[in-house]
Design an enzyme around this catalytic site. Structure first.
Site, PDB file in Angstrom:
ATOM      1  N   GLU A 295      35.547  18.315  44.315  1.00 53.47           N
ATOM      2  CA  GLU A 295      36.947  18.172  43.926  1.00 53.47           C
ATOM      3  C   GLU A 295      37.684  17.206  44.844  1.00 53.47           C
ATOM      4  O   GLU A 295      38.525  16.429  44.403  1.00 53.47           O
ATOM      5  CB  GLU A 295      37.617  19.548  43.936  1.00 53.47           C
ATOM      6  CG  GLU A 295      37.069  20.476  42.855  1.00 53.47           C
ATOM      7  CD  GLU A 295      37.277  21.950  43.130  1.00 53.47           C
ATOM      8  OE1 GLU A 295      37.118  22.753  42.191  1.00 53.47           O
ATOM      9  OE2 GLU A 295      37.580  22.304  44.279  1.00 53.47           O
ATOM     10  N   ASP A 449      36.715  31.146  45.667  1.00 52.98           N
ATOM     11  CA  ASP A 449      37.913  31.962  45.476  1.00 52.98           C
ATOM     12  C   ASP A 449      38.098  32.950  46.622  1.00 52.98           C
ATOM     13  O   ASP A 449      39.214  33.170  47.103  1.00 52.98           O
ATOM     14  CB  ASP A 449      37.823  32.711  44.142  1.00 52.98           C
ATOM     15  CG  ASP A 449      37.625  31.754  42.976  1.00 52.98           C
ATOM     16  OD1 ASP A 449      38.431  30.830  42.835  1.00 52.98           O
ATOM     17  OD2 ASP A 449      36.654  31.928  42.226  1.00 52.98           O
TER      18      ASP A 449
END
Length: 464
Positions: A295, A449
């Site tokens: 990312e 996460d």
């Protein structure tokens, strides 16, 4: 032990003398000596009961990690949630009668052949990826095969739901979760999580998680490290259907922290939907973002930032290159420039071997604890444990690195007894800690996460 130390001293003197008197000493002799020294030192270390690097780092984390002075009380999380069906990637593709072949990355999947090619593409790189499967009936056939595959497991899925689950494990936190929550997901969620009635729906959204292990082979392809490939036909999350519910719930819930995730789910839904659902830019209005190496590189490529010519990372991402891109993001899209109106002041970067927290000075507190806590949970959760077991993990982070890829740059080293390395570039501080990588990970889904959630739990915004 003193005898071995004496032997080492004599050996070193002898080598020095021989090399001084005969600089052309045969390379085989030098190679034998240099290969023998680490073995003798390692034997001495074990005999003296000196802790391993992994044990030293784990102990130092436990001493270093402390809760912030002011802790969050109420956290709202949205907007993607689903059921994850976790299976062996190679096993499922074989069950679908798909043969190994060439790799090719597809932005959107239309068939099981597309699944195979994209899976191989990322498996060969040991990288995580997620894609949208366009054909509803085709996806349902694959999903049925996955659910019936021996050893298939169902878990809470979706970034928002996973972050909510991690946050809810802290008894002092009240967590609101907005997302498309079906009956099975509702059953799996922590009872401490508050779900608005408007978020409940009659059916669950399913995501297929195709996992592979480090060294696993399929045909001519081999995975350099453990990871997973995810795909779904998820229209609810893809269209961010609960975004309005999420926003409307904030007024009544009054959270101290809002966590927004799931924007990547729109990737397979077309540009028209992106523009309709995201009328404002996200980057300038958030205080913090969390991302992985893929990312980060995509972000630089999209904006023409540093090292954007790289097609992909080669192995463990270079710390100097990563730092260059993080600094660029905070300078171009954050508040590293004091005159900027952007709110972005913190980036939590995570890759397999190490994590970096980059913050604009004066905005965040307790970041050494935050980055260490994120790395610690990655090390334990990947092994399916509540705490780090040093016998099941390995240090893979570079033990020396540079603060930038280009000059001027600072040479830095990793100290196991103080495992958070700190440096500054301008008014941005960088905090790096290694990850003790699980040798045989049980589950890789949701690690990012958990890392982001744990880092936020130990972070505190400085009073402005």
């Amino acid at each position: 032990m003193w005898r071995k130390a004496a032997v080492m001293a004599v050996l070193a003197l002898a080598v020095g003398y021989l090399y001084h008197t005969d600089p052309d000493l045969p390379q085989c002799v030098l190679r034998f000596v240099t290969q023998s020294i680490p073995q003798v030192l390692l034997s001495t270390q074990l005999e003296a009961n000196v802790p391993s690097l992994e044990e030293a780092i784990s102990r130092a984390w436990d001493s270093l990690i402390t809760a912030p002075t002011r802790q969050w009380g109420r956290i709202a999380v949205g907007v993607n949630a689903c059921i994850d069906v976790v299976v062996s990637g190679v096993g499922l593709l074989q069950a679908l009668a798909v043969d190994p072949g060439t790799s090719r990355d597809h932005d959107v999947l239309h068939s099981k052949e597309d699944v195979k090619e994209t899976f191989i593409h990322y498996m060969e790189r040991g990288a995580a990826a997620e894609r949208f499967f366009s054909d509803k009936e085709g996806f349902q056939r694959i999903a049925r095969a996955a659910a019936e595959y021996p050893g298939a497991q169902l878990y809470v899925g979706g970034n928002a739901a996973l972050i909510g689950q991690k946050l809810a494990s802290n008894p002092h936190l009240v967590v609101l979760l907005c997302g498309p929550v079906g009956p099975k997901l509702h059953e799996l969620l922590d009872e401490q999580i508050v779900v608005p009635p408007e978020s409940l729906q009659e059916t669950d959204e399913y995501h297929l998680i195709l996992e592979y292990k480090a060294g696993e082979q399929w045909g001519l392809s081999q995975a350099p490290q453990a990871n997973r490939f995810i795909f779904s036909h998820d229209v609810s999350n893809g269209g961010m259907s609960t975004l309005e519910t999420f926003v409307a719930s904030l007024e009544e819930f009054q959270p101290g922290l809002v966590v927004l995730s799931g924007l990547h789910m729109m990737e397979g839904m077309g540009r028209t939907l992106w523009e309709e659902r995201l009328r404002e830019q996200v980057m300038p209005i958030v205080n913090s973002i969390g991302l992985n190496e893929q990312e980060l590189l995509f972000l630089s490529q999209a904006g023409g930032g540093p090292h954007s010519s790289l097609a992909a990372w080669d192995g463990i991402p270079d710390v100097g290159r990563v730092t260059d891109i993080l600094l660029w993001v905070l300078e171009q899209h954050g508040r590293a420039d004091p005159e900027s109106e952007a709110d972005l002041t913190r980036i939590h970067f995570h890759t397999l071997a190490y994590h970096i927290l980059a913050t604009v000075d004066g905005h965040w507190v307790n970041q050494q604890s935050a980055v260490a806590a994120g790395a610690r949970v990655a090390s334990s959760q990947a092994c399916g444990l509540q705490a780090v077991d040093v016998s099941k993990v390995a240090l893979k982070a570079p033990q020396s690195f540079y603060s930038s890829f280009s000059e001027p740059r600072e040479s830095l080293v990793l100290n196991p007894s103080s495992p958070v390395t700190v440096w500054r570039r301008g008014n941005v501080s960088f905090y790096l800690t290694p990850v003790l990588v699980c040798k045989q990970p049980l589950r890789t889904v949701g690690l990012g996460d958990a890392i982001s959630a744990e880092g936020l739990i130990y972070s505190e915004i400085a009073p402005q």
